[in-house]
Structure formats: structure tokens, C-alpha cells
Design an enzyme around this catalytic site. Structure first.
Site, PDB file in Angstrom:
ATOM      1  N   ALA A 237       3.666  -0.524 -19.047  1.00  0.00           N
ATOM      2  CA  ALA A 237       3.242  -1.634 -19.890  1.00  0.00           C
ATOM      3  C   ALA A 237       1.729  -1.684 -20.021  1.00  0.00           C
ATOM      4  O   ALA A 237       1.008  -1.404 -19.071  1.00  0.00           O
ATOM      5  CB  ALA A 237       3.734  -2.954 -19.303  1.00  0.00           C
TER       6      ALA A 237
ATOM      7  N   HIS B  51      19.769 -13.964 -33.661  1.00  0.00           N
ATOM      8  CA  HIS B  51      19.034 -14.186 -34.904  1.00  0.00           C
ATOM      9  C   HIS B  51      18.493 -15.604 -34.948  1.00  0.00           C
ATOM     10  O   HIS B  51      19.199 -16.531 -34.596  1.00  0.00           O
ATOM     11  CB  HIS B  51      19.960 -13.943 -36.092  1.00  0.00           C
ATOM     12  CG  HIS B  51      19.281 -14.074 -37.405  1.00  0.00           C
ATOM     13  ND1 HIS B  51      18.413 -13.119 -37.876  1.00  0.00           N
ATOM     14  CD2 HIS B  51      19.303 -15.061 -38.326  1.00  0.00           C
ATOM     15  CE1 HIS B  51      17.944 -13.504 -39.047  1.00  0.00           C
ATOM     16  NE2 HIS B  51      18.470 -14.677 -39.338  1.00  0.00           N
TER      17      HIS B  51
ATOM     18  N   ASP C 284       0.809  -1.215   0.000  1.00  0.00           N
ATOM     19  CA  ASP C 284       0.000   0.000   0.000  1.00  0.00           C
ATOM     20  C   ASP C 284       0.843   1.265   0.000  1.00  0.00           C
ATOM     21  O   ASP C 284       0.323   2.340   0.214  1.00  0.00           O
ATOM     22  CB  ASP C 284      -0.905   0.021   1.242  1.00  0.00           C
ATOM     23  CG  ASP C 284      -1.852  -1.151   1.248  1.00  0.00           C
ATOM     24  OD1 ASP C 284      -2.323  -1.501   0.155  1.00  0.00           O
ATOM     25  OD2 ASP C 284      -2.087  -1.713   2.314  1.00  0.00           O
TER      26      ASP C 284
END
Length: 174
Positions: A67, A163, A31
Site C-alpha cells: 500500500a 450499489h 523487530d
């Protein structure tokens, strides 16, 4: 907002603490401060280290990511605010990429990924990054570490990309 013993209790049952979390010894850590579970973990760790080890490590609120866990997910990690960019003496470089990740190409999915890097032209420091696309949270966590370490665009460019992955796009933006 009510005052009780020098601590401020709000309608969300949070209380004011100083930077070291010592002033009011707030134990209801979920909190306190910014309402985000990862920040609660960071603050809880700081409090435990203080109580158990005596090591005072302040929680760092600089460069906190944002986000939106939608489909696809959208993440933003910026160490600079729009107002700072507008007041900047130097130029700001923006590198963007919009592409279909290889794993989507192979599977036939048409889901695009969008990425952006914001760079201070004078210092070459990467000021912020954003990404919208699959795996954005995992990729942006690594980018966030680089930003907190003060990475430059040159360092991004000299990093060997993995990659095939969407993440390699951050190190190939020109």
C-alpha cells in the site's frame, strides 16, 4: 551483522527465527521478519497462541498486500510475480476499469479511480488485483481475502455488487 548464541542480530536489532518462531524464541516481535505493523500483529498473535494455548500456527507470508497511502491511495495485492507471468504457459487476462466514482460525480469532484484484475486464462483464478482511488484500503482488504481463498473470475462475476459503490466495479469487469 553479529552472531550471539545462534541468533543473528542485525543493525536493525532483528533476529532470525524459524517458521514456527520457536528456534530462538524472539520476544521483540516488532523487530522480527518483515517490517510492517500488520505483520507484527499476525506474528505476535501466532506467538501468543503458541505460548498460551500450545497451538502452533505459522504466519503466512504469501500474498502480502502493498500500500501507498497517498492521495488517492494505491494498493496492490498479488499472488503472482511478473517473472511468473512471463514464464506462464497459459494466457493471462487483464481486466481494467478507469472511472469517476458516483460519490465523486454527485459532489462534483473529478478524482478518478483505477482498478485492475489479473486472471489466469486457463484456470480462471484471479492472480492479483490493484486499485488507486478513494477507499482503496478498505476495498482491497476484501479483495485480498478472496485472493487468499483462490477466487476465480467467474466467482467475482457472480457476486452481487454493492450499489452505488466503487467496490462493485471489481465484480462487473468484463
Amino acid at each position: 551483522t553479529q552472531r550471539a548464541d545462534d541468533a543473528c542480530v542485525t543493525d536493525k536489532l532483528s533476529c532470525e527465527v524459524d517458521e514456527s518462531h520457536v528456534q530462538y524464541l524472539a520476544y521483540g516481535y516488532g523487530d522480527v521478519q518483515i517490517e510492517e505493523s500488520t505483520l507484527w500483529l499476525m506474528e505476535g498473535t501466532s506467538l501468543l497462541k503458541l505460548f498460551l494455548v500450545g497451538n502452533l500456527r505459522k504466519a503466512d507470508y504469501k500474498d502480502i498486500p502493498c500500500a501507498v497511502f497517498s492521495i488517492p491511495p494505491l494498493l496492490l495485492w498479488a499472488s503472482v510475480k511478473r517473472k511468473q507471468i512471463e514464464q506462464s504457459d497459459g494466457d493471462i487476462l487483464v481486466f481494467t476499469s478507469n472511472f469517476n466514482p458516483m460519490k465523486n460525480t454527485v459532489s462534483g469532484r473529478q478524482e478518478k479511480t483505477v482498478m485492475k484484475l489479473v486472471v489466469d486464462a486457463e484456470t480462471d483464478k484471479v492472480l492479483g488485483a490493484s486499485m488507486c482511488g478513494p477507499d482503496a484500503a478498505e476495498i482491497m482488504q476484501g479483495i485480498g481475502i478472496a485472493l487468499k481463498c483462490g477466487a476465480t473470475k467467474k466467482q467475482f462475476d457472480s457476486t452481487v455488487g454493492i450499489h452505488p459503490s466503487a467496490a462493485e466495479e471489481f465484480v462487473t469487469m468484463r
